[in-house]
Design a protein around this motif. Structure first.
Motif, PDB file in Angstrom:
ATOM      1  N   VAL A  94       0.836  -1.200   0.000  1.00 19.32           N
ATOM      2  CA  VAL A  94       0.000   0.000   0.000  1.00 19.32           C
ATOM      3  C   VAL A  94       0.872   1.251   0.000  1.00 19.32           C
ATOM      4  O   VAL A  94       0.587   2.226  -0.710  1.00 19.32           O
ATOM      5  CB  VAL A  94      -0.960   0.003   1.205  1.00 19.32           C
ATOM      6  CG1 VAL A  94      -1.664   1.352   1.341  1.00 19.32           C
ATOM      7  CG2 VAL A  94      -1.989  -1.115   1.062  1.00 19.32           C
ATOM      8  N   TYR A  95       1.951   1.225   0.781  1.00 14.20           N
ATOM      9  CA  TYR A  95       2.846   2.385   0.801  1.00 14.20           C
ATOM     10  C   TYR A  95       3.466   2.618  -0.578  1.00 14.20           C
ATOM     11  O   TYR A  95       3.557   3.765  -1.047  1.00 14.20           O
ATOM     12  CB  TYR A  95       3.953   2.197   1.833  1.00 14.20           C
ATOM     13  CG  TYR A  95       4.928   3.348   1.827  1.00 14.20           C
ATOM     14  CD1 TYR A  95       4.623   4.549   2.461  1.00 14.20           C
ATOM     15  CD2 TYR A  95       6.155   3.255   1.155  1.00 14.20           C
ATOM     16  CE1 TYR A  95       5.497   5.625   2.433  1.00 14.20           C
ATOM     17  CE2 TYR A  95       7.033   4.318   1.117  1.00 14.20           C
ATOM     18  CZ  TYR A  95       6.691   5.508   1.761  1.00 14.20           C
ATOM     19  OH  TYR A  95       7.559   6.567   1.709  1.00 14.20           O
ATOM     20  N   GLY A  96       3.888   1.542  -1.220  1.00 15.69           N
ATOM     21  CA  GLY A  96       4.473   1.674  -2.548  1.00 15.69           C
ATOM     22  C   GLY A  96       3.487   2.239  -3.552  1.00 15.69           C
ATOM     23  O   GLY A  96       3.828   3.116  -4.364  1.00 15.69           O
ATOM     24  N   TYR A  97       2.249   1.762  -3.500  1.00 16.48           N
ATOM     25  CA  TYR A  97       1.227   2.277  -4.411  1.00 16.48           C
ATOM     26  C   TYR A  97       0.969   3.753  -4.146  1.00 16.48           C
ATOM     27  O   TYR A  97       0.847   4.557  -5.089  1.00 16.48           O
ATOM     28  CB  TYR A  97      -0.060   1.474  -4.238  1.00 16.48           C
ATOM     29  CG  TYR A  97      -1.178   1.921  -5.143  1.00 16.48           C
ATOM     30  CD1 TYR A  97      -1.240   1.476  -6.464  1.00 16.48           C
ATOM     31  CD2 TYR A  97      -2.164   2.786  -4.689  1.00 16.48           C
ATOM     32  CE1 TYR A  97      -2.262   1.891  -7.309  1.00 16.48           C
ATOM     33  CE2 TYR A  97      -3.187   3.209  -5.523  1.00 16.48           C
ATOM     34  CZ  TYR A  97      -3.236   2.756  -6.831  1.00 16.48           C
ATOM     35  OH  TYR A  97      -4.248   3.171  -7.664  1.00 16.48           O
ATOM     36  N   ALA A  98       0.882   4.120  -2.867  1.00 18.13           N
ATOM     37  CA  ALA A  98       0.635   5.520  -2.513  1.00 18.13           C
ATOM     38  C   ALA A  98       1.795   6.411  -2.944  1.00 18.13           C
ATOM     39  O   ALA A  98       1.591   7.546  -3.399  1.00 18.13           O
ATOM     40  CB  ALA A  98       0.406   5.648  -1.008  1.00 18.13           C
ATOM     41  N   ALA A  99       3.025   5.905  -2.815  1.00 16.83           N
ATOM     42  CA  ALA A  99       4.192   6.684  -3.227  1.00 16.83           C
ATOM     43  C   ALA A  99       4.180   6.923  -4.734  1.00 16.83           C
ATOM     44  O   ALA A  99       4.487   8.026  -5.208  1.00 16.83           O
ATOM     45  CB  ALA A  99       5.475   5.962  -2.819  1.00 16.83           C
ATOM     46  N   LEU A 100       3.791   5.901  -5.503  1.00 13.05           N
ATOM     47  CA  LEU A 100       3.702   6.061  -6.958  1.00 13.05           C
ATOM     48  C   LEU A 100       2.594   7.045  -7.324  1.00 13.05           C
ATOM     49  O   LEU A 100       2.762   7.879  -8.225  1.00 13.05           O
ATOM     50  CB  LEU A 100       3.446   4.699  -7.618  1.00 13.05           C
ATOM     51  CG  LEU A 100       4.611   3.701  -7.597  1.00 13.05           C
ATOM     52  CD1 LEU A 100       4.165   2.357  -8.156  1.00 13.05           C
ATOM     53  CD2 LEU A 100       5.797   4.248  -8.395  1.00 13.05           C
ATOM     54  N   ALA A 101       1.465   6.955  -6.620  1.00 12.80           N
ATOM     55  CA  ALA A 101       0.354   7.869  -6.892  1.00 12.80           C
ATOM     56  C   ALA A 101       0.744   9.306  -6.582  1.00 12.80           C
ATOM     57  O   ALA A 101       0.432  10.231  -7.337  1.00 12.80           O
ATOM     58  CB  ALA A 101      -0.869   7.458  -6.080  1.00 12.80           C
ATOM     59  N   SER A 102       1.425   9.498  -5.460  1.00 11.74           N
ATOM     60  CA  SER A 102       1.860  10.834  -5.077  1.00 11.74           C
ATOM     61  C   SER A 102       2.861  11.395  -6.086  1.00 11.74           C
ATOM     62  O   SER A 102       2.813  12.573  -6.457  1.00 11.74           O
ATOM     63  CB  SER A 102       2.490  10.800  -3.683  1.00 11.74           C
ATOM     64  OG  SER A 102       2.962  12.061  -3.295  1.00 11.74           O
ATOM     65  N   SER A 103       3.770  10.550  -6.550  1.00 12.62           N
ATOM     66  CA  SER A 103       4.748  10.980  -7.547  1.00 12.62           C
ATOM     67  C   SER A 103       4.067  11.362  -8.853  1.00 12.62           C
ATOM     68  O   SER A 103       4.446  12.343  -9.501  1.00 12.62           O
ATOM     69  CB  SER A 103       5.761   9.860  -7.788  1.00 12.62           C
ATOM     70  OG  SER A 103       6.668  10.204  -8.809  1.00 12.62           O
ATOM     71  N   ALA A 104       3.035  10.604  -9.228  1.00 12.38           N
ATOM     72  CA  ALA A 104       2.319  10.899 -10.471  1.00 12.38           C
ATOM     73  C   ALA A 104       1.611  12.243 -10.390  1.00 12.38           C
ATOM     74  O   ALA A 104       1.558  12.994 -11.368  1.00 12.38           O
ATOM     75  CB  ALA A 104       1.308   9.795 -10.764  1.00 12.38           C
ATOM     76  N   VAL A 105       1.068  12.572  -9.208  1.00 13.48           N
ATOM     77  CA  VAL A 105       0.402  13.861  -9.034  1.00 13.48           C
ATOM     78  C   VAL A 105       1.399  15.002  -9.222  1.00 13.48           C
ATOM     79  O   VAL A 105       1.098  16.026  -9.858  1.00 13.48           O
ATOM     80  CB  VAL A 105      -0.262  13.951  -7.644  1.00 13.48           C
ATOM     81  CG1 VAL A 105      -0.717  15.373  -7.337  1.00 13.48           C
ATOM     82  CG2 VAL A 105      -1.445  12.995  -7.566  1.00 13.48           C
ATOM     83  N   ARG A 106       2.613  14.826  -8.676  1.00 13.74           N
ATOM     84  CA  ARG A 106       3.627  15.880  -8.762  1.00 13.74           C
ATOM     85  C   ARG A 106       4.180  16.048 -10.179  1.00 13.74           C
ATOM     86  O   ARG A 106       4.465  17.158 -10.606  1.00 13.74           O
ATOM     87  CB  ARG A 106       4.773  15.586  -7.790  1.00 13.74           C
ATOM     88  CG  ARG A 106       4.397  15.679  -6.320  1.00 13.74           C
ATOM     89  CD  ARG A 106       5.651  15.710  -5.450  1.00 13.74           C
ATOM     90  NE  ARG A 106       6.486  14.553  -5.682  1.00 13.74           N
ATOM     91  CZ  ARG A 106       6.399  13.396  -5.013  1.00 13.74           C
ATOM     92  NH1 ARG A 106       5.474  13.269  -4.073  1.00 13.74           N
ATOM     93  NH2 ARG A 106       7.201  12.402  -5.277  1.00 13.74           N
ATOM     94  N   THR A 107       4.359  14.933 -10.877  1.00 14.33           N
ATOM     95  CA  THR A 107       5.032  14.990 -12.171  1.00 14.33           C
ATOM     96  C   THR A 107       4.083  15.114 -13.361  1.00 14.33           C
ATOM     97  O   THR A 107       4.430  15.733 -14.373  1.00 14.33           O
ATOM     98  CB  THR A 107       5.906  13.738 -12.364  1.00 14.33           C
ATOM     99  OG1 THR A 107       5.077  12.558 -12.279  1.00 14.33           O
ATOM    100  CG2 THR A 107       6.991  13.673 -11.298  1.00 14.33           C
TER     101      THR A 107
END
Length: 208
Positions: A15-28
């Motif tokens: 779940v943390y990995g998925y959330a980190a990818l989602a957060s990165s996608a929002v920023r980039t």
């Protein structure tokens, strides 16, 4: 027991990995799809009064799989892996699961109470700390003289439990670490101690 505890650890990491990818996608990317994915996580994996009032009561549990940072995740997973395996091996998987998720829910409800009393309607929480500390509290009741390390300082488990409880009580009074879920920690520890007193000490569950 290792499979069950390891599964919980793996789920939290996933779940943390998925959330980190989602957060990165929002920023980039700044796309509507990325924003919607992040909002979905906030709606279904964050414990908050807003989510509770909108009927997402399950976030009391699902928020235990979400973590704020690598440090937050690592500290909780070390505790879950260590104390969880000890408890599940000694008392069985069903007793461990009731203890862990009962502590998660008790901690979340305690945090709700504090938020409502303080009028903190926009506050939110996440992490497995309530469940981990519930398992820790029960373990400390079982083997109070067992050795543990708190911030790499060796001490008996009864002392570690007392220090954690004192840290949370002081935190609730605003003396330190205001961003931590101190009420959640105390609620989880209280459930763990009660589970030991009611179900374990009186012999409802036996060692295997």
């Amino acid at each position: 027991p290792n499979i069950i505890v390891g599964g919980l650890v793996g789920a939290c990491i996933g779940v943390y990995g998925y959330a980190a990818l989602a957060s990165s996608a929002v920023r980039t990317q700044a796309s509507s799809e990325a924003t919607a994915r992040m909002q979905w996580l906030h709606d279904h994996f964050i414990h908050s009064l807003k989510n509770m009032k909108e009927g997402r009561y399950y976030t009391l549990v699902t928020s235990a799989f979400m973590h704020q940072s690598v440090v937050h995740l690592t500290m909780n997973m070390i505790g879950l892996w260590g104390f969880g395996r000890f408890f599940a091996s000694g008392f069985g998987t069903p007793a461990f699961l009731v203890l862990y998720f009962g502590s998660v829910v008790a901690g979340g409800l305690t945090q709700n109470y504090v938020w409502e009393k303080r009028g903190e309607w926009n506050a939110g929480g996440l992490g497995a700390s309530g469940g981990v500390l519930g398992v820790f509290a029960a373990t400390a009741c079982i083997v109070p003289r067992g050795q543990m390390g708190l911030l790499f300082i060796p001490m008996p488990m009864w002392l570690g439990a007392a220090l954690m409880a004192g840290l949370s009580v002081g935190g609730l009074q605003g003396r330190w670490l205001p961003t931590l879920g101190h009420a959640d920690h105390l609620g989880g520890m209280a459930f763990g101690a009660l589970w030991w007193l009611i179900a374990l000490r009186r012999g409802r569950y036996y060692r295997r």
